[in-house]
Design a protein around this motif. Structure first.
Motif, short mmCIF file in Angstrom:
data_model
loop_
_atom_site.label_atom_id
_atom_site.label_comp_id
_atom_site.label_asym_id
_atom_site.label_seq_id
_atom_site.Cartn_x
_atom_site.Cartn_y
_atom_site.Cartn_z
N UNK A 180 1.40 2.75 -7.75
CA UNK A 180 0.07 3.08 -8.21
C UNK A 180 -0.13 4.52 -8.61
N UNK A 181 0.96 5.25 -8.87
CA UNK A 181 0.81 6.63 -9.35
C UNK A 181 0.09 6.63 -10.69
N UNK A 182 -0.80 7.59 -10.88
CA UNK A 182 -1.54 7.69 -12.13
C UNK A 182 -0.71 8.27 -13.26
N UNK A 187 0.86 -1.18 0.00
CA UNK A 187 0.00 0.00 0.00
C UNK A 187 0.90 1.24 0.00
N UNK A 188 0.38 2.31 -0.50
CA UNK A 188 1.15 3.53 -0.66
C UNK A 188 0.20 4.71 -0.59
N UNK A 189 0.76 5.90 -0.48
CA UNK A 189 -0.11 7.07 -0.49
C UNK A 189 -0.96 7.16 -1.76
N UNK A 190 -0.38 6.97 -2.95
CA UNK A 190 -1.24 7.05 -4.13
C UNK A 190 -2.31 5.96 -4.20
N UNK A 191 -1.96 4.72 -3.81
CA UNK A 191 -2.95 3.64 -3.90
C UNK A 191 -4.05 3.80 -2.85
N UNK A 192 -3.69 4.23 -1.65
CA UNK A 192 -4.69 4.41 -0.60
C UNK A 192 -5.58 5.62 -0.88
N UNK A 193 -4.98 6.71 -1.34
CA UNK A 193 -5.77 7.92 -1.60
C UNK A 193 -6.64 7.78 -2.84
N UNK A 213 -10.69 9.04 -4.22
CA UNK A 213 -10.87 9.85 -5.41
C UNK A 213 -9.71 10.74 -5.79
N UNK A 214 -8.53 10.49 -5.22
CA UNK A 214 -7.37 11.33 -5.51
C UNK A 214 -6.68 10.89 -6.80
N UNK A 215 -6.30 11.87 -7.62
CA UNK A 215 -5.40 11.65 -8.74
C UNK A 215 -3.98 11.79 -8.19
N UNK A 216 -3.01 11.01 -8.72
CA UNK A 216 -1.65 11.07 -8.19
C UNK A 216 -0.62 11.16 -9.30
N UNK A 217 0.50 11.82 -9.00
CA UNK A 217 1.56 11.98 -9.99
C UNK A 217 2.91 12.08 -9.30
N UNK A 256 -5.86 15.89 -5.39
CA UNK A 256 -4.72 15.19 -5.97
C UNK A 256 -3.60 15.07 -4.95
N UNK A 257 -2.73 14.10 -5.22
CA UNK A 257 -1.53 13.88 -4.40
C UNK A 257 -0.35 13.80 -5.36
N UNK A 258 0.75 14.47 -5.03
CA UNK A 258 1.93 14.40 -5.89
C UNK A 258 3.20 14.38 -5.05
N UNK A 259 4.25 13.83 -5.63
CA UNK A 259 5.56 13.76 -5.00
C UNK A 259 6.60 14.26 -6.00
N UNK A 260 7.54 15.06 -5.51
CA UNK A 260 8.62 15.54 -6.36
C UNK A 260 9.97 15.25 -5.72
#
Length: 319
Positions: free
Chosen positions: A60-62, A26-32, A36-40, A102-106
């Motif tokens: 699971x990032x989109x 599990x991860x932040x993108x998959x859980x969120x 309904x969160x979009x992730x990148x 949305x959730x994103x990581x840089x």
């Protein structure tokens, strides 16, 4: 990435290099995504670098945005990737096009060896005793410009920002960081626009705490597997790392070193910053408490890895 995004630490072998790197996680993108969160994921390096795009896909990032998506070689530093100032502006602009929530990581690149700067900034930043200092000044400027741009966007006031290092610098200026505890000393900053600032907490935290902390702040209501804690919860602070074939556990002011069979050292790492005074014989109760916690941590990690139980099975979620 496993620690920050999935709350999975490295024990002996980094997770992505282990035999279990294909486990379901599990991860932040998959859980969120469940909410309904979009992730990148954003990394200005050439696509494929360090396997970040492959692991982002496993998480699971989109979407993934690298040097290819940036599509302007004029801003490439020639080694690591797109200069931080340019890529952080790209980051803000891209997020402004995402549908909320949305959730994103840089992952930034410019503060790495050989500590180069864009030509126009060669004489701007004076730096300090270590070569890394001027690139830190540059990335600090890039972050200021990012927040200035992001603050004009409609999602800014409804966003949680988390800043952390991936590791401590090898360019050690102060001797307190040239130690088994100091090698892992990094900052974690949590920023909520509009909220009342909270002073720095001199408390143990680690990268694996980021996922449960963010989920706690979002009032996430589903079970998940985490090797960290919500730093705003009453749970006792605990940190772990692995150095020179030795497990290291941190609780309160103490560092326990464990060789896999027995404890070999106990130190008050806040008072004894050089880690020279072994308290194992005099602080027996402290050592026993920490060893039990560390053994339980290692056992959970090993069992879940071997049995592919890094997620909560659907049957376990039902009352």
């Amino acid at each position: 990435m496993p620690s920050l995004i999935c709350s999975i630490p490295s024990i002996e072998v980094p997770y992505v290099l282990s035999h279990y790197s294909g486990n379901k996680i599990n991860s932040l993108p998959s859980l969120l995504r469940e909410k309904g969160y979009f992730s990148a994921f954003f990394h200005g390096a050439p696509n494929g670098s360090m396997g970040f795009d492959a692991f982002a896909n496993l998480c699971g990032f989109d979407a993934y945005f690298g040097k290819d998506e940036y599509n302007n070689n004029n801003d490439f530093d020639g080694i690591w990737g797109i200069w931080d100032e340019k890529f952080l502006q790209f980051f803000a602009a891209k997020m402004n096009g995402f549908k909320q929530p949305f959730y994103s990581t840089l992952f930034t690149v410019s503060s790495h060896h050989p500590y180069n700067l864009p030509h126009e900034y060669e004489n701007v930043f004076k730096g300090g005793p270590k070569p890394v200092h001027r690139t830190i000044q540059y990335t600090d400027m890039a972050l200021r410009k990012f927040f200035a741009k992001a603050s004009t966007m409609p999602w800014f006031d409804n966003t949680i920002f988390v800043l952390s290092a991936d590791h401590a610098s090898a360019e050690i200026q102060f001797q307190q960081y040239n130690s088994p505890s100091g090698y892992f000393a990094i900052p974690i900053i949590i920023y909520e626009p509009g909220s009342k600032p909270i002073p720095m907490r001199n408390e143990l935290a680690q990268q694996t705490d980021i996922m449960p902390t963010v989920l706690g702040m979002l009032h996430f209501d589903r079970p998940y597997v985490s090797f960290g804690r919500n730093v705003f919860s009453p749970e006792e602070p605990f940190a772990f790392n692995y150095l020179n074939n030795t497990y290291q556990a941190f609780m309160d002011d103490y560092l326990l070193q464990f060789d896999g069979q027995k404890s070999i050292g106990l130190y008050n790492f806040k008072q004894d910053v050089a880690i020279t005074q072994n308290l194992l014989a005099s602080e027996i109760a402290v050592a026993q408490k920490m060893e039990r916690r560390l053994k339980a941590f290692i056992q959970q990690y090993n069992n879940r890895m071997v049995e592919d139980q890094l997620t909560i099975a659907e049957s376990q979620e039902k009352p």
